[in-house]
Structure formats: structure tokens, C-alpha cells
Design a protein around this motif. Structure first.
Motif, PDB file in Angstrom:
ATOM      1  N   VAL A 231      41.897  23.562  17.747  1.00  0.00           N
ATOM      2  CA  VAL A 231      42.810  24.572  18.281  1.00  0.00           C
ATOM      3  C   VAL A 231      43.568  25.259  17.143  1.00  0.00           C
ATOM      4  O   VAL A 231      43.771  26.478  17.150  1.00  0.00           O
ATOM      5  CB  VAL A 231      43.792  23.955  19.296  1.00  0.00           C
ATOM      6  CG1 VAL A 231      44.799  25.012  19.770  1.00  0.00           C
ATOM      7  CG2 VAL A 231      43.038  23.380  20.489  1.00  0.00           C
ATOM      8  N   LEU A 232      43.986  24.462  16.152  1.00  0.00           N
ATOM      9  CA  LEU A 232      44.641  25.038  14.979  1.00  0.00           C
ATOM     10  C   LEU A 232      43.668  25.949  14.232  1.00  0.00           C
ATOM     11  O   LEU A 232      44.041  27.035  13.778  1.00  0.00           O
ATOM     12  CB  LEU A 232      45.125  23.923  14.051  1.00  0.00           C
ATOM     13  CG  LEU A 232      45.793  24.382  12.737  1.00  0.00           C
ATOM     14  CD1 LEU A 232      46.997  25.277  13.026  1.00  0.00           C
ATOM     15  CD2 LEU A 232      46.199  23.170  11.898  1.00  0.00           C
ATOM     16  N   PHE A 233      42.406  25.519  14.136  1.00  0.00           N
ATOM     17  CA  PHE A 233      41.356  26.354  13.538  1.00  0.00           C
ATOM     18  C   PHE A 233      41.278  27.694  14.277  1.00  0.00           C
ATOM     19  O   PHE A 233      41.164  28.757  13.665  1.00  0.00           O
ATOM     20  CB  PHE A 233      40.008  25.640  13.637  1.00  0.00           C
ATOM     21  CG  PHE A 233      39.358  25.400  12.302  1.00  0.00           C
ATOM     22  CD1 PHE A 233      39.755  26.073  11.160  1.00  0.00           C
ATOM     23  CD2 PHE A 233      38.310  24.496  12.193  1.00  0.00           C
ATOM     24  CE1 PHE A 233      39.145  25.843   9.929  1.00  0.00           C
ATOM     25  CE2 PHE A 233      37.684  24.262  10.972  1.00  0.00           C
ATOM     26  CZ  PHE A 233      38.111  24.944   9.845  1.00  0.00           C
ATOM     27  N   LEU A 234      41.323  27.624  15.608  1.00  0.00           N
ATOM     28  CA  LEU A 234      41.233  28.822  16.434  1.00  0.00           C
ATOM     29  C   LEU A 234      42.414  29.752  16.187  1.00  0.00           C
ATOM     30  O   LEU A 234      42.243  30.974  16.027  1.00  0.00           O
ATOM     31  CB  LEU A 234      41.179  28.431  17.914  1.00  0.00           C
ATOM     32  CG  LEU A 234      41.156  29.586  18.929  1.00  0.00           C
ATOM     33  CD1 LEU A 234      39.931  30.463  18.717  1.00  0.00           C
ATOM     34  CD2 LEU A 234      41.187  29.045  20.352  1.00  0.00           C
ATOM     35  N   LEU A 235      43.618  29.190  16.118  1.00  0.00           N
ATOM     36  CA  LEU A 235      44.813  30.010  15.892  1.00  0.00           C
ATOM     37  C   LEU A 235      44.775  30.673  14.511  1.00  0.00           C
ATOM     38  O   LEU A 235      45.112  31.857  14.363  1.00  0.00           O
ATOM     39  CB  LEU A 235      46.063  29.139  16.027  1.00  0.00           C
ATOM     40  CG  LEU A 235      46.349  28.588  17.430  1.00  0.00           C
ATOM     41  CD1 LEU A 235      47.563  27.671  17.405  1.00  0.00           C
ATOM     42  CD2 LEU A 235      46.566  29.723  18.427  1.00  0.00           C
ATOM     43  N   LEU A 236      44.341  29.922  13.504  1.00  0.00           N
ATOM     44  CA  LEU A 236      44.236  30.479  12.149  1.00  0.00           C
ATOM     45  C   LEU A 236      43.146  31.547  12.087  1.00  0.00           C
ATOM     46  O   LEU A 236      43.277  32.547  11.379  1.00  0.00           O
ATOM     47  CB  LEU A 236      43.946  29.361  11.147  1.00  0.00           C
ATOM     48  CG  LEU A 236      45.078  28.360  10.925  1.00  0.00           C
ATOM     49  CD1 LEU A 236      44.603  27.188  10.064  1.00  0.00           C
ATOM     50  CD2 LEU A 236      46.284  29.043  10.270  1.00  0.00           C
ATOM     51  N   ASP A 237      42.077  31.330  12.843  1.00  0.00           N
ATOM     52  CA  ASP A 237      40.981  32.297  12.926  1.00  0.00           C
ATOM     53  C   ASP A 237      41.485  33.607  13.542  1.00  0.00           C
ATOM     54  O   ASP A 237      41.233  34.710  13.020  1.00  0.00           O
ATOM     55  CB  ASP A 237      39.858  31.705  13.780  1.00  0.00           C
ATOM     56  CG  ASP A 237      38.537  32.438  13.588  1.00  0.00           C
ATOM     57  OD1 ASP A 237      38.533  33.542  13.014  1.00  0.00           O
ATOM     58  OD2 ASP A 237      37.496  31.906  14.010  1.00  0.00           O
ATOM     59  N   ILE A 238      42.191  33.501  14.648  1.00  0.00           N
ATOM     60  CA  ILE A 238      42.748  34.691  15.313  1.00  0.00           C
ATOM     61  C   ILE A 238      43.713  35.417  14.383  1.00  0.00           C
ATOM     62  O   ILE A 238      43.710  36.655  14.298  1.00  0.00           O
ATOM     63  CB  ILE A 238      43.459  34.291  16.625  1.00  0.00           C
ATOM     64  CG1 ILE A 238      42.441  33.784  17.647  1.00  0.00           C
ATOM     65  CG2 ILE A 238      44.237  35.469  17.200  1.00  0.00           C
ATOM     66  CD1 ILE A 238      43.063  33.189  18.891  1.00  0.00           C
ATOM     67  N   LEU A 239      44.532  34.649  13.663  1.00  0.00           N
ATOM     68  CA  LEU A 239      45.480  35.245  12.716  1.00  0.00           C
ATOM     69  C   LEU A 239      44.739  36.020  11.627  1.00  0.00           C
ATOM     70  O   LEU A 239      45.131  37.136  11.262  1.00  0.00           O
ATOM     71  CB  LEU A 239      46.343  34.151  12.090  1.00  0.00           C
ATOM     72  CG  LEU A 239      47.385  34.619  11.052  1.00  0.00           C
ATOM     73  CD1 LEU A 239      48.393  35.564  11.692  1.00  0.00           C
ATOM     74  CD2 LEU A 239      48.090  33.414  10.431  1.00  0.00           C
ATOM     75  N   ALA A 240      43.649  35.445  11.115  1.00  0.00           N
ATOM     76  CA  ALA A 240      42.857  36.114  10.074  1.00  0.00           C
ATOM     77  C   ALA A 240      42.271  37.420  10.596  1.00  0.00           C
ATOM     78  O   ALA A 240      42.262  38.442   9.890  1.00  0.00           O
ATOM     79  CB  ALA A 240      41.738  35.186   9.598  1.00  0.00           C
ATOM     80  N   VAL A 241      41.797  37.416  11.835  1.00  0.00           N
ATOM     81  CA  VAL A 241      41.227  38.626  12.442  1.00  0.00           C
ATOM     82  C   VAL A 241      42.296  39.699  12.608  1.00  0.00           C
ATOM     83  O   VAL A 241      42.072  40.875  12.286  1.00  0.00           O
ATOM     84  CB  VAL A 241      40.573  38.301  13.802  1.00  0.00           C
ATOM     85  CG1 VAL A 241      40.145  39.593  14.514  1.00  0.00           C
ATOM     86  CG2 VAL A 241      39.374  37.390  13.623  1.00  0.00           C
ATOM     87  N   LEU A 242      43.467  39.299  13.085  1.00  0.00           N
ATOM     88  CA  LEU A 242      44.564  40.256  13.286  1.00  0.00           C
ATOM     89  C   LEU A 242      45.008  40.878  11.954  1.00  0.00           C
ATOM     90  O   LEU A 242      45.220  42.093  11.863  1.00  0.00           O
ATOM     91  CB  LEU A 242      45.747  39.576  13.964  1.00  0.00           C
ATOM     92  CG  LEU A 242      45.538  39.178  15.432  1.00  0.00           C
ATOM     93  CD1 LEU A 242      46.745  38.401  15.949  1.00  0.00           C
ATOM     94  CD2 LEU A 242      45.308  40.417  16.304  1.00  0.00           C
ATOM     95  N   ILE A 243      45.141  40.043  10.937  1.00  0.00           N
ATOM     96  CA  ILE A 243      45.562  40.548   9.620  1.00  0.00           C
ATOM     97  C   ILE A 243      44.520  41.517   9.068  1.00  0.00           C
ATOM     98  O   ILE A 243      44.865  42.593   8.563  1.00  0.00           O
ATOM     99  CB  ILE A 243      45.786  39.380   8.636  1.00  0.00           C
ATOM    100  CG1 ILE A 243      47.012  38.571   9.056  1.00  0.00           C
ATOM    101  CG2 ILE A 243      45.951  39.899   7.207  1.00  0.00           C
ATOM    102  CD1 ILE A 243      47.234  37.309   8.251  1.00  0.00           C
ATOM    103  N   MET A 244      43.238  41.160   9.179  1.00  0.00           N
ATOM    104  CA  MET A 244      42.195  42.043   8.677  1.00  0.00           C
ATOM    105  C   MET A 244      42.139  43.341   9.484  1.00  0.00           C
ATOM    106  O   MET A 244      41.869  44.411   8.936  1.00  0.00           O
ATOM    107  CB  MET A 244      40.836  41.328   8.710  1.00  0.00           C
ATOM    108  CG  MET A 244      39.700  42.116   8.053  1.00  0.00           C
ATOM    109  SD  MET A 244      40.084  42.690   6.376  1.00  0.00           S
ATOM    110  CE  MET A 244      40.227  41.119   5.512  1.00  0.00           C
TER     111      MET A 244
END
Length: 268
Positions: A231-244
Motif C-alpha cells: 500500500v505504501l508502494f502504491l501511495l509512493l507510486d501515485i505521488l511519483a505520477v502526480l509529480i511527473m
């Protein structure tokens, strides 16, 4: 008004996606080249890695992990090709027409996303099949739901990344040279080769790469080895997508403003 704008945007995205599929279908030589090139991908990457780790040749778990790694090398390589498509659009005078229709440049790149998806599906499937037949890889997806979610997020991330990257290379005379280098560098430092196969020292370096939180989760879901909570992986993944996505939007605005001042995009 907002609803109509949203609907028009969705229609443009689907139109671009349909354009990409049509282009791929018309040029059947791409499918042939994909089929012919895939065995060389497998031999080059897998043998190149195993050359330095001969003791892993008979380890089915390691071979399976490396197989998924090669799949993601193919994925990244295909999606970096999106950046080159923007260069071609500039050369062919297409991009000016896209801007005149008040379309987003990133939405224009969706057409190339369609080609990248088909390429990845064809080559990726062959990679999995070849490694199963030649190296007895035990191909399975340990966490199918999260695998699909992570893969979708990776597609979005690399769409935004390709948009950002393509904006930055429009002043380069040979952008394909940079692409050839990045298609190996990015996967290697993003966890395409599972970090559990590296020493702890080198693995600790990879986790500082922003690409790791896009590619790493896919490998984790496929193999079932999660270095951190999924779940933490998922949240960090979403954050990376939003930043990009934000970076891509900002860079696009800057490039468009500069292009309007000059009267054209800088290329050659």
C-alpha cells in the motif's frame, strides 16, 4: 461548460489512441521486426546478466525474477520511444496543427502510447514464453490486482515523463542517441532487475531513484517480493505520477511560450 470541455478532451485522447492503433496495423513490418528482435533481447540481457552470476543459472526463482526484469526493460524502451515521436511530429509540421486545435501536447502523444502498448504486449509475451521454454522460468503473477494497478500507473508516469523528456530534447540534433542510452540506464536503476539480487549497498542506492517507485512495484507484484508494504508502494507510486504530471504540464507551458515568441519550435 466544464463538462463539455472534459468530454472533448476524452474524445481527443481516444482519437489519438485510435490513430496509434491504426498506424501500427498499417505498418505490419513493425510486428515482424518485434518478433524477430525479441530473441536477441532475451539473449543479450539474460545471458549478459548470468555471465556474471553463473551460480543463478539453475535457480528458477532468480530466472523468473530476471524474466520479469527483461519484460520491464522492453516496457521502458517502448515508452521512451514516445519522446522521439514528438521530435518527428515537429519535423513533419504536425505539432503546429495540434496546437492550433487547442489540444494538449501530452494528449497528442497518446497515439504513440497505443503503439508502445502493442509493442510491449507482443515483445513482452514472447519474452515470457522464450524464457519459459529455454530457461524453465516459472512465470506467474503473485499479486494480479496490484500488478494491473502498478502497470497502469507506470503507463501514466512514462507518458508524462516522455512528454517532459521530449520537450527537453527538441534542441538536440540526435535525440535518438540519448534514447538508446536511457532505455538501459533507467530500467537498471529503477528496480527492473529485482533489488534482492543485488548487494545491500547497491540496493540501497536504487531505492533513492524516483523511477524505482514506478518500476519496482510492478516487479514486486509479479514476483511477490515486496521490500516495503504494498500500500505504501502504491501511495509512493501515485505521488511519483502526480509529480511527473505537474512537471510535464509546467514544462509544456514553458516550451509553448518560448515557441510562440520565436514563431516555431527549436529543432535543427
Amino acid at each position: 461548460m466544464a463538462g463539455n470541455f472534459f468530454i472533448k478532451g476524452i474524445r481527443k485522447v481516444f482519437a489519438e489512441f485510435e490513430r496509434g492503433v491504426t498506424i501500427y496495423v498499417r505498418y505490419k513490418v513493425w510486428l515482424i521486426s518485434d518478433i524477430l528482435a525479441t530473441p536477441f533481447w532475451v539473449l543479450l540481457l539474460l545471458y549478459g546478466i548470468l555471465l556474471y552470476a553463473v551460480n543463478y543459472v539453475n535457480n528458477s526463482s532468480v530466472i523468473t525474477s530476471l524474466t520479469w526484469g527483461i519484460f520491464l526493460f522492453v516496457f521502458v524502451s517502448n515508452f521512451l520511444g514516445i519522446a522521439s515521436s514528438l521530435v518527428l511530429s515537429i519535423q513533419q509540421g504536425i505539432l503546429e496543427n495540434v496546437i492550433m486545435t487547442n489540444s494538449s501536447i501530452v494528449s497528442h502523444l497518446v497515439g504513440r502510447v497505443a503503439i508502445s502498448l502493442i509493442d510491449t504486449a507482443v515483445i513482452g509475451s514472447l519474452v515470457l514464453l522464450l524464457n519459459t521454454l529455454l530457461f524453465s522460468a516459472n512465470i506467474f503473477i503473485a499479486d494480479p490486482l496490484f500488478f494491473v494497478i502498478y502497470l497502469f500507473l507506470a503507463i501514466l508516469f512514462f507518458l508524462f515523463f516522455a512528454g517532459t523528456y521530449s520537450f527537453l530534447i527538441i534542441n538536440v540534433r540526435s535525440p535518438w542517441v540519448a534514447n538508446q542510452a536511457l532505455q538501459f540506464i533507467i530500467p537498471f536503476f529503477s528496480g527492473a532487475i529485482p533489488i534482492q539480487l543485488f548487494s545491500k549497498g547497491f540496493a540501497s542506492v536504487i531505492v533513492y531513484s524516483p523511477f524505482y517507485y514506478v518500476i519496482g512495484p510492478i516487479i514486486a507484484a509479479a514476483t511477490g517480493y515486496y521490500p516495503i508494504d504494498r500500500v505504501l508502494f502504491l501511495l509512493l507510486d501515485i505521488l511519483a505520477v502526480l509529480i511527473m504530471g505537474i512537471i510535464s504540464y509546467r514544462v509544456q507551458k514553458i516550451i509553448l511560450r518560448n515557441a510562440l515568441k520565436k514563431g516555431k519550435f527549436s529543432l535543427f
